[in-house]
Design a protein around this motif. Structure first.
Motif, PDB file in Angstrom:
ATOM      1  N   ASN A 233       0.827  -1.214   0.000  1.00 15.46           N
ATOM      2  CA  ASN A 233       0.000   0.000   0.000  1.00 15.46           C
ATOM      3  C   ASN A 233       0.858   1.259   0.000  1.00 15.46           C
ATOM      4  O   ASN A 233       0.522   2.255  -0.641  1.00 15.46           O
ATOM      5  N   ALA A 240       0.657   7.075  -6.326  1.00 11.15           N
ATOM      6  CA  ALA A 240      -0.569   7.878  -6.407  1.00 11.15           C
ATOM      7  C   ALA A 240      -0.282   9.350  -6.129  1.00 11.15           C
ATOM      8  O   ALA A 240      -0.773  10.234  -6.838  1.00 11.15           O
ATOM      9  N   VAL A 251      -9.090  11.555  -9.434  1.00  8.21           N
ATOM     10  CA  VAL A 251      -8.762  10.639  -8.337  1.00  8.21           C
ATOM     11  C   VAL A 251      -9.147   9.201  -8.667  1.00  8.21           C
ATOM     12  O   VAL A 251      -8.404   8.268  -8.359  1.00  8.21           O
ATOM     13  N   SER A 252     -10.273   9.005  -9.304  1.00  8.34           N
ATOM     14  CA  SER A 252     -10.712   7.644  -9.658  1.00  8.34           C
ATOM     15  C   SER A 252      -9.733   6.993 -10.624  1.00  8.34           C
ATOM     16  O   SER A 252      -9.397   5.800 -10.494  1.00  8.34           O
ATOM     17  N   CYS A 255      -6.586   6.116  -8.729  1.00  6.44           N
ATOM     18  CA  CYS A 255      -6.884   4.966  -7.874  1.00  6.44           C
ATOM     19  C   CYS A 255      -6.692   3.663  -8.646  1.00  6.44           C
ATOM     20  O   CYS A 255      -5.976   2.761  -8.196  1.00  6.44           O
ATOM     21  N   PHE A 260      -5.370   0.147  -6.844  1.00  2.00           N
ATOM     22  CA  PHE A 260      -6.479   0.137  -5.893  1.00  2.00           C
ATOM     23  C   PHE A 260      -7.779  -0.068  -6.672  1.00  2.00           C
ATOM     24  O   PHE A 260      -8.098   0.701  -7.569  1.00  2.00           O
ATOM     25  N   ILE A 263     -12.416   2.776  -4.630  1.00  2.00           N
ATOM     26  CA  ILE A 263     -12.133   4.185  -4.387  1.00  2.00           C
ATOM     27  C   ILE A 263     -12.300   4.555  -2.920  1.00  2.00           C
ATOM     28  O   ILE A 263     -11.551   5.375  -2.383  1.00  2.00           O
ATOM     29  N   PHE A 266      -9.229   3.374  -1.143  1.00  5.05           N
ATOM     30  CA  PHE A 266      -8.122   4.250  -1.533  1.00  5.05           C
ATOM     31  C   PHE A 266      -8.172   5.556  -0.743  1.00  5.05           C
ATOM     32  O   PHE A 266      -7.161   5.993  -0.182  1.00  5.05           O
ATOM     33  N   ASN A 267      -9.349   6.184  -0.676  1.00  4.53           N
ATOM     34  CA  ASN A 267      -9.494   7.433   0.067  1.00  4.53           C
ATOM     35  C   ASN A 267      -9.199   7.246   1.556  1.00  4.53           C
ATOM     36  O   ASN A 267      -8.551   8.085   2.176  1.00  4.53           O
ATOM     37  N   PRO A 278      -7.106  12.532  -1.166  1.00  4.52           N
ATOM     38  CA  PRO A 278      -6.278  12.722  -2.365  1.00  4.52           C
ATOM     39  C   PRO A 278      -6.486  14.080  -3.024  1.00  4.52           C
ATOM     40  O   PRO A 278      -5.517  14.755  -3.404  1.00  4.52           O
TER      41      PRO A 278
END
Length: 292
Positions: A233, A240, A251-252, A255, A260, A263, A266-267, A278
């Motif tokens: 990670n 990222a 952001v998507s 991700c 990832f 989403i 990820f956030n 992000p």
């Protein structure tokens, strides 16, 4: 793309190091990089913002950070600092001040490990700073000569013994592979760095290094103080943050590009690691950049 300011320091090939001591009322030097190693000490700068790679943090009244990466973006900015008497001592020295032959000796191993970590920026605890603060002020007034070089090496050595230092930037952000004195760990990290965008399982990595899943889980935790998932990670988050800084992808998209698949996850992971979302990181980081 604009590029970060590349500083050309006054340190010549004939000098071992340069030291700059000043009292100032603001931070006005842009985010920058340079080939030389740098030890930067700040007193009375609480509230200022330190930017090192993808690390953006507010500093306290005492600050000491070692930069040992030639392409590592770094700088200190006013942010919430209200002091009109900021004491700053900056020491810049060549990366071969202590050459590789010496660093390979047992007595210098701790310094080698410190410089390896500082390729991503290394900040020290108040306890460690207080132990060497007076020596830094003394060194700033030292006449040039061999004794000043020995004093600097002594300071660096004592800092290398500190157990309370902390790496700042993600290795994948600065594209550095940290050494762990283990071929298996380095092989695992190299594979994760090269394949972070794909699905990677514990069994994949264990097979690559020739260990069972249970054995490798224990091994990586012992060697790096991180679990396999935490390591993976961290690599993905480093990539990222680099994409958030250097691209306009949303952001998507970032991700998914960084491996990832969720989403929300990820956030959550990003906020836990960076202290912000992000999109918040992108906005915050871009505000700190001063391009020349």
């Amino acid at each position: 793309m604009n590029t970060i300011f590349r500083e050309v320091t006054p340190l010549s090939a004939e000098d071992c190091f340069m030291i700059f001591s000043r009292v100032k009322s603001e931070f006005n030097f842009p985010i920058h990089t340079h080939a030389e190693y740098e030890l930067n000490f700040i007193e009375n700068g609480a509230g200022a913002r330190r930017v090192v790679g993808d690390s953006v943090e507010e500093i306290g009244s005492l600050e000491l950070t070692l930069i040992a990466g030639s392409n590592l973006e770094h700088g200190w900015l006013n942010h919430y600092c209200k002091s009109d008497q900021i004491n700053e001592i900056t020491i810049q020295f060549h990366n071969n001040l202590v050459n590789n032959d010496l660093l390979s000796k047992n007595q210098f191993i701790s310094m080698k490990e410190m410089f390896d970590k500082a390729s991503c920026g290394l900040t020290f605890s108040n306890e460690a700073i207080l132990k060497i603060k007076d020596r830094l002020y003394s060194l700033a007034t030292e006449q040039e000569g061999v004794h000043s070089v020995l004093k600097l090496i002594g300071i660096l050595y004592d800092l290398s013994l500190s157990k309370a230092s902390r790496v700042l930037s993600s290795t994948s952000f600065v594209k550095e592979v940290q050494t762990y004195d283990s071929r298996r760990i380095e092989r695992a990290y190299t594979y994760m760095l090269e394949n972070y965008s794909k699905e990677i399982s514990l069994s994949d990595i264990a097979g690559i290094v020739g260990m069972t899943e249970v054995s490798f889980s224990r091994f990586i935790k012992k060697r790096t103080s991180k679990t396999f998932i935490d390591s993976l990670n961290e690599i993905r988050l480093g990539h990222a943050t680099r994409m958030l800084v250097n691209t306009t992808h949303n952001v998507s998209e970032i991700c998914l590009a960084c491996g990832f698949n969720n989403i929300s996850n990820f956030n959550r992971l990003f906020k836990k690691k960076k202290g912000c979302t992000p999109s918040g990181f992108r906005e915050n980081y871009n505000e700190t950049k001063i391009f020349l």
